[in-house]
Design a protein around this motif. Structure first.
Motif, PDB file in Angstrom:
ATOM      1  N   GLU A  36       0.865  -1.176   0.000  1.00 29.65           N
ATOM      2  CA  GLU A  36       0.000   0.000   0.000  1.00 29.65           C
ATOM      3  C   GLU A  36       0.902   1.227   0.000  1.00 29.65           C
ATOM      4  O   GLU A  36       2.100   1.128   0.237  1.00 29.65           O
ATOM      5  CB  GLU A  36      -0.932   0.017   1.212  1.00 29.65           C
ATOM      6  N   ASP A  37       0.328   2.382  -0.265  1.00 30.02           N
ATOM      7  CA  ASP A  37       1.091   3.623  -0.210  1.00 30.02           C
ATOM      8  C   ASP A  37       1.558   3.847   1.224  1.00 30.02           C
ATOM      9  O   ASP A  37       0.961   3.344   2.178  1.00 30.02           O
ATOM     10  CB  ASP A  37       0.237   4.807  -0.657  1.00 30.02           C
ATOM     11  N   LEU A  38       2.652   4.619   1.371  1.00 31.61           N
ATOM     12  CA  LEU A  38       3.225   4.843   2.692  1.00 31.61           C
ATOM     13  C   LEU A  38       3.614   6.305   2.854  1.00 31.61           C
ATOM     14  O   LEU A  38       4.162   6.912   1.937  1.00 31.61           O
ATOM     15  CB  LEU A  38       4.470   3.970   2.881  1.00 31.61           C
ATOM     16  N   VAL A  39       3.315   6.854   4.032  1.00 36.22           N
ATOM     17  CA  VAL A  39       3.745   8.204   4.401  1.00 36.22           C
ATOM     18  C   VAL A  39       4.721   8.049   5.556  1.00 36.22           C
ATOM     19  O   VAL A  39       4.393   7.433   6.569  1.00 36.22           O
ATOM     20  CB  VAL A  39       2.551   9.083   4.839  1.00 36.22           C
ATOM     21  N   GLY A  40       5.926   8.592   5.389  1.00 34.40           N
ATOM     22  CA  GLY A  40       6.935   8.534   6.440  1.00 34.40           C
ATOM     23  C   GLY A  40       7.138   9.901   7.048  1.00 34.40           C
ATOM     24  O   GLY A  40       7.411  10.868   6.344  1.00 34.40           O
ATOM     25  N   GLU A  41       6.978   9.980   8.359  1.00 34.13           N
ATOM     26  CA  GLU A  41       7.248  11.212   9.102  1.00 34.13           C
ATOM     27  C   GLU A  41       8.377  10.992  10.101  1.00 34.13           C
ATOM     28  O   GLU A  41       8.928  11.937  10.621  1.00 34.13           O
ATOM     29  CB  GLU A  41       5.999  11.673   9.854  1.00 34.13           C
ATOM     30  N   GLY A  42       8.707   9.733  10.369  1.00 33.58           N
ATOM     31  CA  GLY A  42       9.718   9.386  11.359  1.00 33.58           C
ATOM     32  C   GLY A  42      11.059   9.075  10.730  1.00 33.58           C
ATOM     33  O   GLY A  42      11.432   9.646   9.705  1.00 33.58           O
ATOM     34  N   GLU A  43      11.790   8.128  11.343  1.00 33.74           N
ATOM     35  CA  GLU A  43      13.131   7.767  10.889  1.00 33.74           C
ATOM     36  C   GLU A  43      13.163   6.319  10.435  1.00 33.74           C
ATOM     37  O   GLU A  43      12.620   5.445  11.106  1.00 33.74           O
ATOM     38  CB  GLU A  43      14.136   7.937  12.023  1.00 33.74           C
ATOM     39  N   VAL A  44      13.814   6.083   9.295  1.00 29.83           N
ATOM     40  CA  VAL A  44      14.027   4.721   8.802  1.00 29.83           C
ATOM     41  C   VAL A  44      15.487   4.597   8.406  1.00 29.83           C
ATOM     42  O   VAL A  44      16.019   5.417   7.669  1.00 29.83           O
ATOM     43  CB  VAL A  44      13.127   4.386   7.594  1.00 29.83           C
ATOM     44  N   ASP A  45      16.137   3.545   8.901  1.00 31.06           N
ATOM     45  CA  ASP A  45      17.516   3.233   8.555  1.00 31.06           C
ATOM     46  C   ASP A  45      17.514   1.796   8.050  1.00 31.06           C
ATOM     47  O   ASP A  45      17.292   0.874   8.827  1.00 31.06           O
ATOM     48  CB  ASP A  45      18.402   3.371   9.799  1.00 31.06           C
ATOM     49  N   GLY A  46      17.690   1.606   6.744  1.00 28.94           N
ATOM     50  CA  GLY A  46      17.658   0.263   6.173  1.00 28.94           C
ATOM     51  C   GLY A  46      17.163   0.290   4.752  1.00 28.94           C
ATOM     52  O   GLY A  46      17.791   0.890   3.888  1.00 28.94           O
ATOM     53  N   SER A  47      16.009  -0.320   4.501  1.00 19.44           N
ATOM     54  CA  SER A  47      15.435  -0.317   3.149  1.00 19.44           C
ATOM     55  C   SER A  47      13.916  -0.224   3.220  1.00 19.44           C
ATOM     56  O   SER A  47      13.293  -0.681   4.171  1.00 19.44           O
ATOM     57  CB  SER A  47      15.858  -1.561   2.369  1.00 19.44           C
ATOM     58  N   ILE A  48      13.363   0.400   2.175  1.00 12.88           N
ATOM     59  CA  ILE A  48      11.913   0.530   2.039  1.00 12.88           C
ATOM     60  C   ILE A  48      11.559   0.028   0.647  1.00 12.88           C
ATOM     61  O   ILE A  48      12.073   0.542  -0.347  1.00 12.88           O
ATOM     62  CB  ILE A  48      11.461   1.994   2.202  1.00 12.88           C
ATOM     63  N   THR A  49      10.691  -0.975   0.569  1.00 16.13           N
ATOM     64  CA  THR A  49      10.306  -1.568  -0.710  1.00 16.13           C
ATOM     65  C   THR A  49       8.794  -1.536  -0.865  1.00 16.13           C
ATOM     66  O   THR A  49       8.073  -2.194  -0.117  1.00 16.13           O
ATOM     67  CB  THR A  49      10.815  -3.020  -0.820  1.00 16.13           C
ATOM     68  N   LEU A  50       8.330  -0.745  -1.819  1.00 12.03           N
ATOM     69  CA  LEU A  50       6.904  -0.622  -2.162  1.00 12.03           C
ATOM     70  C   LEU A  50       6.820  -0.633  -3.691  1.00 12.03           C
ATOM     71  O   LEU A  50       6.524   0.390  -4.302  1.00 12.03           O
ATOM     72  CB  LEU A  50       6.327   0.688  -1.622  1.00 12.03           C
ATOM     73  N   PRO A  51       7.076  -1.763  -4.337  1.00 14.33           N
ATOM     74  CA  PRO A  51       7.272  -1.771  -5.792  1.00 14.33           C
ATOM     75  C   PRO A  51       6.102  -1.253  -6.621  1.00 14.33           C
ATOM     76  O   PRO A  51       6.324  -0.710  -7.698  1.00 14.33           O
ATOM     77  CB  PRO A  51       7.568  -3.233  -6.110  1.00 14.33           C
ATOM     78  N   ASP A  52       4.892  -1.372  -6.136  1.00 16.66           N
ATOM     79  CA  ASP A  52       3.728  -0.943  -6.920  1.00 16.66           C
ATOM     80  C   ASP A  52       3.012   0.237  -6.293  1.00 16.66           C
ATOM     81  O   ASP A  52       1.863   0.512  -6.632  1.00 16.66           O
ATOM     82  CB  ASP A  52       2.744  -2.110  -7.075  1.00 16.66           C
ATOM     83  N   HIS A  53       3.685   0.944  -5.378  1.00 17.37           N
ATOM     84  CA  HIS A  53       2.994   1.975  -4.617  1.00 17.37           C
ATOM     85  C   HIS A  53       3.823   3.237  -4.453  1.00 17.37           C
ATOM     86  O   HIS A  53       4.990   3.294  -4.829  1.00 17.37           O
ATOM     87  CB  HIS A  53       2.562   1.413  -3.257  1.00 17.37           C
ATOM     88  N   HIS A  54       3.226   4.238  -3.855  1.00 23.32           N
ATOM     89  CA  HIS A  54       3.817   5.563  -3.689  1.00 23.32           C
ATOM     90  C   HIS A  54       4.314   5.741  -2.260  1.00 23.32           C
ATOM     91  O   HIS A  54       3.638   5.340  -1.320  1.00 23.32           O
ATOM     92  CB  HIS A  54       2.752   6.633  -3.992  1.00 23.32           C
ATOM     93  N   ILE A  55       5.480   6.356  -2.115  1.00 29.24           N
ATOM     94  CA  ILE A  55       5.975   6.711  -0.786  1.00 29.24           C
ATOM     95  C   ILE A  55       6.111   8.228  -0.711  1.00 29.24           C
ATOM     96  O   ILE A  55       6.560   8.863  -1.672  1.00 29.24           O
ATOM     97  CB  ILE A  55       7.313   6.033  -0.442  1.00 29.24           C
TER      98      ILE A  55
END
Length: 80
Positions: A36-55
């Motif tokens: 699904e689409d994702l909204v990030g407001e925090g912290e991510v250290d690593g990888s984010i995979t959303l191949p068919d969706h919007h970030i």
């Protein structure tokens, strides 16, 4: 999700509708994957995979991650 909920500071009513949210007080170290689409407001250290969706990485998000998504909107800090 609506602007009235206060969860997304720069809500534009567009692509983030029905999206998952990484809140501004959340820190993730590792792998984030989704269908699904994702909204990030925090912290991510690593990888984010959303191949068919919007970030959307909002202010004040901070990411140090490899990002794979169909589309991305970056308003916060991103390195990767």
């Amino acid at each position: 999700m609506t602007k009235e909920s206060g969860s997304i500071s720069d809500w534009d009513g567009g692509t983030a509708r029905g999206a998952g949210v990484i809140g501004k007080n959340i820190r993730i170290k590792g792998v984030v994957r989704g269908k699904e689409d994702l909204v990030g407001e925090g912290e991510v250290d690593g990888s984010i995979t959303l191949p068919d969706h919007h970030i959307t990485l909002e202010r004040p998000s901070r990411t140090t991650a490899e990002v794979k998504a169909r589309n991305a909107t970056i308003r916060g800090r991103h390195r990767g």
